[in-house]
Design a protein around this motif. Sequence first.
Motif, PDB file in Angstrom:
ATOM      1  N   ASP A 116       0.809  -1.222   0.000  1.00 32.54           N
ATOM      2  CA  ASP A 116       0.000   0.000   0.000  1.00 32.54           C
ATOM      3  C   ASP A 116       0.841   1.270   0.000  1.00 32.54           C
ATOM      4  N   PHE A 117       2.149   1.156  -0.269  1.00 30.81           N
ATOM      5  CA  PHE A 117       3.029   2.305  -0.119  1.00 30.81           C
ATOM      6  C   PHE A 117       3.840   2.578  -1.378  1.00 30.81           C
ATOM      7  N   ASP A 118       4.146   3.868  -1.580  1.00 30.51           N
ATOM      8  CA  ASP A 118       5.085   4.308  -2.615  1.00 30.51           C
ATOM      9  C   ASP A 118       6.380   4.706  -1.930  1.00 30.51           C
ATOM     10  N   ILE A 119       7.466   4.100  -2.356  1.00 37.23           N
ATOM     11  CA  ILE A 119       8.784   4.422  -1.808  1.00 37.23           C
ATOM     12  C   ILE A 119       9.580   5.080  -2.920  1.00 37.23           C
ATOM     13  N   THR A 120      10.073   6.297  -2.673  1.00 35.80           N
ATOM     14  CA  THR A 120      10.738   7.082  -3.716  1.00 35.80           C
ATOM     15  C   THR A 120      12.155   7.443  -3.294  1.00 35.80           C
ATOM     16  N   LEU A 121      13.107   7.148  -4.179  1.00 45.57           N
ATOM     17  CA  LEU A 121      14.464   7.666  -4.018  1.00 45.57           C
ATOM     18  C   LEU A 121      14.486   9.032  -4.673  1.00 45.57           C
ATOM     19  N   LEU A 122      14.513  10.076  -3.866  1.00 44.70           N
ATOM     20  CA  LEU A 122      14.394  11.438  -4.380  1.00 44.70           C
ATOM     21  C   LEU A 122      15.699  11.954  -4.970  1.00 44.70           C
ATOM     22  N   GLY A 123      16.818  11.636  -4.332  1.00 39.24           N
ATOM     23  CA  GLY A 123      18.086  12.137  -4.833  1.00 39.24           C
ATOM     24  C   GLY A 123      19.239  11.663  -3.986  1.00 39.24           C
ATOM     25  N   ILE A 124      20.456  11.895  -4.471  1.00 37.51           N
ATOM     26  CA  ILE A 124      21.661  11.494  -3.749  1.00 37.51           C
ATOM     27  C   ILE A 124      22.711  12.582  -3.872  1.00 37.51           C
ATOM     28  N   ALA A 125      23.702  12.507  -2.988  1.00 36.23           N
ATOM     29  CA  ALA A 125      24.871  13.387  -3.031  1.00 36.23           C
ATOM     30  C   ALA A 125      26.054  12.580  -2.512  1.00 36.23           C
TER      31      ALA A 125
END
Length: 297
Positions: A116-125
């Motif tokens: 039931d969930f959305d897991i998002t990798l938004l960004g990296i540094a």
Amino acid sequence: MNWDKYRQAMDELPISEDFERRVNAAVQEQRGRMARNGRCLARQKRQVRGPAARFGAVGKAAAAAAICITLGGTAFAAASLGDLADIARDAEQEQLADAFAQGNGARIDETQQVGDFDITLLGIASGQNLGTFFEAPATDRTYAVLSLTCSDGTPLDEAYCARSSERWLESGIVQEDGSVEVDVSALPRDEEGFDAETFLIENVCLTPIVATSDGVLEARGELGYTMFTKDGAMYLVADLPATQGESAVNYLAVWLGTYAGSDLPGNRFEDHIVVGAQGVPTFAEGTAGALFELPAM
């Protein structure tokens, strides 16, 4: 945050009569442990030294209240570098926030749906000691910013966190000293664990993984991350080992439970994450989660 509204909202939550006693007992126990270990309860922050995560059950229960800190602003569906800087700053990672603000990072915005969930990798540094998770000589590190939201738009807010904490404590056994011990190996790791009605925020786990050219998978060491909620979303800011070698591919797994690092069947890393097609890691049957490939920085 308006503390009067927060207290009013918390007072209106439907919780069991002995919930306060159980939470207080867990918090007192964890404060003692934190004091002995020189750690702080100010925010839900986890530090790991070794092949992967291993945390005390009471620690998760006690720190759950910190997850429920809700910050004002706008939830980020697709994050710019400026948004990533804001998230890092909300996580009290000022140097990482400055790095994003100066353009030293990359947007990813990859979303995977799990249950039931959305897991998002938004960004990296990447950089040397941009986070406050470890006090160590300067070393190259990778920093990842992720979000977790309910696919149907149900907010991950204070009320949701409180219900999760209640379920977490109820899944454990109260010890003679008042602490609560939770057997995470008995909790579901498959998509059942990502059911919005039974989801345990305290059981979320991150694991950095490296896949070598010869198809070998290895859980990477020294991981730290902090979690907080903001406008119905949960954000995770993670401090990971830097990417290694031109032939190695690095991944970040977001799943449930903790890898205890033992040789017991069912509790080994290879029991949950295996080599799939073309040497790409994948979750084994009975384990669910999101698995992100991390670009070289």
